[in-house]
Scaffold this motif. Structure first.
Motif, PDB file in Angstrom:
ATOM      1  N   GLU A   1       0.756  -1.199  -0.037  1.00 55.34           N
ATOM      2  CA  GLU A   1       0.051  -0.080   0.208  1.00 55.34           C
ATOM      3  C   GLU A   1       0.794   1.177   0.054  1.00 55.34           C
ATOM      4  OE1 GLU A   1      -2.690   0.389   3.229  1.00 55.34           O
ATOM      5  OE2 GLU A   1      -3.805   2.292   2.296  1.00 55.34           O
ATOM      6  N   ALA A   2       0.619   2.133  -0.843  1.00 52.03           N
ATOM      7  CA  ALA A   2      -0.489   2.260  -1.567  1.00 52.03           C
ATOM      8  C   ALA A   2      -0.088   1.654  -2.935  1.00 52.03           C
ATOM      9  CB  ALA A   2      -1.068   3.750  -1.794  1.00 52.03           C
ATOM     10  N   GLU A   3       1.013   2.038  -3.687  1.00 49.89           N
ATOM     11  CA  GLU A   3       1.338   1.584  -5.128  1.00 49.89           C
ATOM     12  C   GLU A   3       2.666   0.783  -5.257  1.00 49.89           C
ATOM     13  OE1 GLU A   3      -1.260   5.016  -7.121  1.00 49.89           O
ATOM     14  OE2 GLU A   3       1.127   5.559  -6.822  1.00 49.89           O
ATOM     15  N   GLY A   4       2.757  -0.167  -3.978  1.00 50.93           N
ATOM     16  CA  GLY A   4       4.201  -0.858  -4.216  1.00 50.93           C
ATOM     17  C   GLY A   4       4.188  -2.004  -4.986  1.00 50.93           C
ATOM     18  N   PHE A   5       3.049  -2.629  -5.222  1.00 52.17           N
ATOM     19  CA  PHE A   5       3.023  -3.950  -5.880  1.00 52.17           C
ATOM     20  C   PHE A   5       3.557  -3.927  -7.157  1.00 52.17           C
ATOM     21  CE2 PHE A   5       0.824  -7.584  -8.038  1.00 52.17           C
ATOM     22  CZ  PHE A   5       1.169  -8.614  -7.265  1.00 52.17           C
TER      23      PHE A   5
ATOM     24  N   THR B   1     -13.350  -2.468   0.155  1.00 54.82           N
ATOM     25  CA  THR B   1     -12.377  -1.627   0.029  1.00 54.82           C
ATOM     26  C   THR B   1     -12.447  -0.401  -0.778  1.00 54.82           C
ATOM     27  OG1 THR B   1      -9.822  -1.735  -0.551  1.00 54.82           O
ATOM     28  CG2 THR B   1     -11.475  -2.773  -2.122  1.00 54.82           C
ATOM     29  N   CYS B   2     -11.427   0.399  -1.193  1.00 60.05           N
ATOM     30  CA  CYS B   2     -11.552   1.868  -1.740  1.00 60.05           C
ATOM     31  C   CYS B   2     -11.897   1.697  -3.256  1.00 60.05           C
ATOM     32  CB  CYS B   2     -10.526   2.658  -1.200  1.00 60.05           C
ATOM     33  SG  CYS B   2     -10.343   3.024   0.394  1.00 60.05           S
ATOM     34  N   ARG B   3     -12.567   2.401  -3.840  1.00 57.43           N
ATOM     35  CA  ARG B   3     -12.540   2.421  -5.252  1.00 57.43           C
ATOM     36  C   ARG B   3     -11.199   2.871  -5.867  1.00 57.43           C
ATOM     37  NH1 ARG B   3     -16.202   6.342  -8.592  1.00 57.43           N
ATOM     38  NH2 ARG B   3     -14.337   7.715  -8.100  1.00 57.43           N
ATOM     39  N   ASP B   4     -10.851   3.933  -5.401  1.00 56.24           N
ATOM     40  CA  ASP B   4      -9.570   4.835  -5.856  1.00 56.24           C
ATOM     41  C   ASP B   4      -9.202   5.258  -4.273  1.00 56.24           C
ATOM     42  OD1 ASP B   4     -10.757   7.392  -5.331  1.00 56.24           O
ATOM     43  OD2 ASP B   4     -11.918   6.684  -6.873  1.00 56.24           O
ATOM     44  N   TRP B   5      -7.827   5.949  -4.443  1.00 59.46           N
ATOM     45  CA  TRP B   5      -7.151   6.265  -3.339  1.00 59.46           C
ATOM     46  C   TRP B   5      -7.742   7.566  -2.726  1.00 59.46           C
ATOM     47  CZ3 TRP B   5      -5.447   2.721  -0.735  1.00 59.46           C
ATOM     48  CH2 TRP B   5      -4.903   1.431  -1.411  1.00 59.46           C
ATOM     49  N   PHE B   6      -8.316   8.378  -3.433  1.00 61.33           N
ATOM     50  CA  PHE B   6      -9.039   9.475  -3.027  1.00 61.33           C
ATOM     51  C   PHE B   6     -10.025   9.194  -2.022  1.00 61.33           C
ATOM     52  CE2 PHE B   6      -7.944  10.810  -7.313  1.00 61.33           C
ATOM     53  CZ  PHE B   6      -7.299  11.909  -7.099  1.00 61.33           C
TER      54      PHE B   6
ATOM     55  N   GLU C   1       1.351  12.413  -5.261  1.00 62.82           N
ATOM     56  CA  GLU C   1       1.859  11.172  -4.557  1.00 62.82           C
ATOM     57  C   GLU C   1       1.045  10.814  -3.397  1.00 62.82           C
ATOM     58  OE1 GLU C   1       4.473   8.802  -4.928  1.00 62.82           O
ATOM     59  OE2 GLU C   1       3.194   8.019  -3.523  1.00 62.82           O
ATOM     60  N   ILE C   2       0.342   9.557  -3.726  1.00 61.12           N
ATOM     61  CA  ILE C   2      -0.928   9.381  -2.830  1.00 61.12           C
ATOM     62  C   ILE C   2      -0.057   8.972  -1.276  1.00 61.12           C
ATOM     63  CG2 ILE C   2      -0.845   7.095  -3.355  1.00 61.12           C
ATOM     64  CD1 ILE C   2      -3.652   9.127  -1.910  1.00 61.12           C
ATOM     65  N   ASN C   3       0.933   8.546  -1.277  1.00 64.17           N
ATOM     66  CA  ASN C   3       1.577   8.192   0.187  1.00 64.17           C
ATOM     67  C   ASN C   3       1.681   9.553   1.244  1.00 64.17           C
ATOM     68  OD1 ASN C   3       2.316   5.511   0.070  1.00 64.17           O
ATOM     69  ND2 ASN C   3       3.933   5.976  -1.193  1.00 64.17           N
ATOM     70  N   ASN C   4       1.637  10.799   0.221  1.00 58.46           N
ATOM     71  CA  ASN C   4       1.587  12.139   1.094  1.00 58.46           C
ATOM     72  C   ASN C   4       0.298  12.302   1.746  1.00 58.46           C
ATOM     73  OD1 ASN C   4       4.327  12.635   0.618  1.00 58.46           O
ATOM     74  ND2 ASN C   4       3.808  13.800  -1.304  1.00 58.46           N
TER      75      ASN C   4
ATOM     76  N   GLN D   1       9.541   8.158   1.194  1.00 55.20           N
ATOM     77  CA  GLN D   1       8.327   8.084   1.953  1.00 55.20           C
ATOM     78  C   GLN D   1       8.477   8.685   3.212  1.00 55.20           C
ATOM     79  OE1 GLN D   1       5.177   4.914   3.227  1.00 55.20           O
ATOM     80  NE2 GLN D   1       6.108   4.118   0.845  1.00 55.20           N
ATOM     81  N   THR D   2       9.537   8.334   3.786  1.00 62.01           N
ATOM     82  CA  THR D   2       9.800   8.621   5.280  1.00 62.01           C
ATOM     83  C   THR D   2      10.268  10.200   5.342  1.00 62.01           C
ATOM     84  OG1 THR D   2      10.172   6.375   6.111  1.00 62.01           O
ATOM     85  CG2 THR D   2      11.374   8.302   7.184  1.00 62.01           C
TER      86      THR D   2
END
Ligand code: B3K
Ligand code: ZN
Length: 851
Positions: free
Chosen positions: A122-126, A304-309, A366-369, A802-803
């Motif tokens: 999560e979120a886009e590591g796969f 789950t969520c449809r999208d990261w928003f 960047e969704i991780n933010n 990320q960190t």
């Protein structure tokens, strides 16, 4: 991944993926620098999606081969992924890629931590593991085969074990899931095992996997897991749905933990605990995080969520659920106060500064933010308000409908609100603004009293921001009570629904002008703007029947006197000192609650309160005010301290439960005050005698603050140098407790210590996070605090974006301060921004903070 021109993603651009994924088979052939990942993915056209080109996400992958229905296929590769021609009917995609887990220091995708393979998707590591439509609305069942070596006797993935043998293990997860919930762990691990029987009688094997040597730190986590499983059955009717539930502790992890289906991966700091090595606060946090990740099994995984928003759909709800759990396991009033303190310390500055965004953001780079206090904690507060508005029965009916209607789906906030509308008949159109508008509403209050009628007029106002330039009025559930001048309650807790910009409520036939108790239970995440008199606050501190507003009265008194002291050197208010004495003497009050009474607003919150009033905060003056008030409090309470100290002693063996930890919390606060009177004698004695980490660390903190503790610090290090988690405390404490002028030097020296390792997020945060958290030290007038942090953020970014990005938030309040400090902060931020090859994560954060 370096990205020259970061793209902004918009909620309004959502389009479903053109294919359904019917089934995924993965084979991992593990090798530290050259792991092979073979994928076999069955795609079929998605009838509900518009026509589109076939594109699979993939980053930092070495493509070995790709085929469709067994025939090699031509692919076009970019840094973001792969496109190719596909048939217009169902087909099977097969690919083999090579990845390098040992060099993955970003800790996203498949990486190695102390010789152990582990994942964070999560979120886009796969997309760093194989080519895949890496988006949460693409759900599929996964079968995983892992081939390892003698170094990986234990090999785990999601779902249920299928088979295993010499050098391999196979797993199958029957529940369709998005790729972000994928997990794999392999290494030398030992398990603490247990079992749980679900309400319907299914037997579940539970394992907590740790590195050999950590077995003694598992018992508490296992109990917390079983309590969570039982609680979710009792309170939400949610049962676990696999044969096994695995938890793994890893040392290098970017956040607390991750809810991968059937295989939760935890930062070791968020799961391992023993009385000798962990504090009461560690135990409480571990219990909450284990519950949180477990609760995600329904709120996040099954739905789950449809999208990261829509991240708050799972995070806000799961935080709300874990808060309910903690309230049930421990003290509900204490938990509510802690959450209000936390929201004010972390979310209000975000909502009032350059990083403000709605609980459901509508754009990101960047969704991780966006794993923020707004999405998580304000997201949970919004659900608390919803529950208050529709009542407990309405909430239960809505949640039952939610699970019923949406199980197995990827949903939106619209779906979530719809179940509440359908279950309760309530129109939530205006309420929805809590999800779509940024900013903390400021609610001012005016009172009118005439002829037995008391009128309260509320006015709400939200500061416009870049995210929400023109905020509209929100629905604010304002829980209030009214007290008679003699302290009796004349109006018990009543929820007023404020929906207009300005709105009045009348209370008739009152014998005397009442004293209002407002925002009871912290019923909405707003700032209450009311110039109550000191007398009124002292009255509420003595008489309020609501535990939150009673605490708040003391907190507001402390805040007022600290702000007066910081602004013009006023003397500590007698009303505060006397009020505290009375409360502390009242042994009918829970020790944990009295400990919270003794806590001051954070120095950063005080700076924020001054800035809100249009006064430029001076961190040194705030520090001085806090020191002076603590000293006055110590002197004023001198005669009650010994009695309190005796009251906080604990008999029998250490237990990290609410009762004992409440006593130790009060004891810790008392020791802090005593140290100001005896120069550290009591603290030194406590340090020497303590047999648990809570008492040890508390004593050590007092000693450092008193300018002592050198010998104890050395002894502490010698004792614990083999234990990373304890040494993190040793790093952090020295910085947190240092005097402002010493903080930067202490932090710098610790970054030169042989045990400092920037690749380990826990150690980095213990050191540089402690620097950023020391208000007066970080905001040193010569800019040395900003410079040191910037130096390290620049160094860490290429290693772990990320960190790094997360820690940029230390700068989010920079515009509050004076021109000299602002100049230094801007220079530090500019320096980060100008760094060549800056990550997308950090570049977005710095741009937004500077904007
Ligand atoms: N869902 C994860 C957080 C993932 C963070 C990715 N940057 C943990 C949690 O909220 O439970
Ligand atoms: Zn979560």
């Amino acid at each position: 991944m370096r990205d020259a021109a970061p793209q902004t993603i918009y909620l309004s651009d959502y389009t479903p993926f053109g294919w359904l994924v019917d089934k995924v088979d993965l084979t991992f052939i593990l090798a530290p620098h050259a792991t092979r990942v073979k994928s076999r993915i069955a795609f079929s056209p998605n009838p509900d999606a518009p026509a589109q080109a076939f594109f699979l996400h993939g980053e930092e992958l070495k493509l070995i081969s790709a085929s469709i229905d067994g025939t090699a296929v031509d692919t076009q590769l970019t840094a973001q992924g792969l496109s190719c021609q596909v048939p217009d009917t169902a087909f099977v995609w097969e690919a083999e890629v090579e990845i390098d887990p040992a060099n993955n220091t970003a800790l996203e995708g498949l990486y190695m931590s102390n010789g152990m393979y582990c994942t964070q998707c999560e979120a886009e590591g796969f997309r760093k593991i194989t080519f895949y439509p890496d988006r949460p609305d693409v759900m599929s069942t996964f079968t995983v085969r892992i081939e390892g070596s003698a170094d990986t006797p234990v090999m785990l993935s999601n779902g249920n074990p299928v088979s295993s043998g010499d050098g391999f293990a196979e797993w199958h997860d029957p529940w369709p899931k998005p790729a972000y919930l994928f997990a794999l762990v392999a290494g030398e691990l030992v398990a603490q095992s247990d079992r749980f029987t679900t309400a319907s009688g299914k037997d579940v094997a539970l394992n907590l996997w740790v590195r050999p040597g950590d077995e003694g730190k598992c018992a508490f986590g296992m109990e917390a897991l079983k309590k969570s499983m039982k609680w979710d059955e009792d309170v939400y009717g949610r049962e676990y749905d696999l044969e096994v539930f695995n938890i793994v502790a890893v040392d290098d992890f970017n956040m607390g933990a991750m809810e991968n289906k059937g295989l939760n991966i935890f930062n070791s700091s968020a799961v391992l605990a023993s009385p000798e090595t962990s504090t009461d606060m560690n135990f409480e946090r571990i219990e909450a995080i284990i519950a949180h990740e477990y609760f995600h099994n329904w709120t996040g995984n099954r739905i789950t969520c449809r999208d990261w928003f829509q991240l708050c759909l799972k995070e806000g709800l799961t935080v709300f659920r874990d808060a309910q759990f903690t309230s049930d396991m421990r003290s509900a009033p204490v938990k509510r106060i802690q959450d209000a303190i936390d929201l004010r310390a972390r979310q209000f500055p975000e909502d009032g500064g350059p990083l403000a965004h709605p609980v459901r953001p509508d754009q990101y780079q960047e969704i991780n933010n966006f794993y923020t206090a707004t999405v998580y904690e304000k997201g949970a507060e919004v659900i608390g308000m919803l529950k208050r508005l529709v009542g407990d029965d309405g909430y239960k009916a809505a949640l039952d409908l939610y699970f019923d209607r949406h199980d197995g789906q990827a949903c939106t906030i619209e779906d979530w609100l719809q179940v509440f509308e359908d279950a309760t008949g309530r129109d939530l159109a205006q309420f929805k603004r809590w999800y779509t508008q940024a900013g903390t509403p400021r609610v001012s209050v005016a009172e009118h009293w005439a002829d037995g009628t008391y009128t309260l007029t509320f006015r709400q106002e939200t500061k416009p921001s870049a995210a929400t330039p023109a905020p509209l009025p929100q629905v604010i559930p304002m829980a209030i009570g009214l007290l008679n001048p003699n302290g009796d309650e004349v109006l018990p807790t009543t929820v007023l629904e404020i929906t207009e910009e300005e709105q009045s409520f009348r209370f008739e036939d009152l014998a005397a002008r009442p004293v209002p108790s407002l925002l009871r239970g912290f019923s909405a995440p707003v700032t209450l703007d009311r110039d109550a008199t000191t007398e009124e606050r002292a009255f509420l501190l003595a008489h309020d029947t609501d535990s939150f507003t009673r605490w708040e009265a003391g907190n507001a008194l402390a805040q007022q006197t600290l702000l007066d002291m910081a602004a013009d050197g006023a003397v500590p208010a007698a009303a505060y000192l006397d009020g505290m004495k009375a409360v502390l003497r009242d042994d009918s009050l829970d020790p944990a609650y009295r400990a919270l009474m003794l806590s001051f607003p954070t120095q950063s919150a005080l700076a924020g309160a001054l800035a809100d009033k249009g006064i430029t905060p001076d961190p040194d003056a705030i520090w001085q005010a806090v020191e002076t008030l603590r000293q006055s409090l110590a002197e004023h309470l001198q005669d009650v301290l010994p009695r309190l100290e005796a009251e906080t002693r604990v008999d029998g063996p250490y237990r990290p439960d609410a009762e004992q930890s409440g006593k130790r919390a009060l004891g810790g606060a008392v020791l802090g005050l005593l140290t100001r009177l005896d120069g550290g004698a009591a603290a030194a004695a406590q340090y020497a005698a303590a047999d648990n980490m809570t008492l040890k660390l508390n004593a050590l903190a007092c000693l450092i603050l008193a300018g002592k503790g050198e010998a104890q610090l050395a002894e502490f290090y010698d004792n614990w140098q083999h234990d990373r988690l304890v040494i993190d405390k040793w790093f952090g404490l020295q910085i947190m407790q240092a005097a402002p002028e010493r903080v930067v030097d202490v932090a710098r020296a610790l970054t030169e210590h042989p045990d400092f390792n920037m690749k380990n997020p826990n150690r980095f945060r213990a050191t540089l996070g402690a620097l950023a958290g020391h208000h007066a030290g970080f905001h040193r007038k010569d800019g040395a605090g900003y410079d040191l942090l910037a130096d390290w953020l620049i160094r860490l970014d290429p290693v772990n974006p990320q960190t790094t990005a997360r820690m940029c938030t230390a700068f989010q309040t920079w515009k509050r301060y004076d021109a000299t400090r602002r100049g230094h902060a801007r220079a530090a931020l500019d320096r980060i921004a100008a760094t060549e090859g800056l990550s997308r994560d950090v570049s977005e954060m710095v741009q937004r903070i500077l904007a």
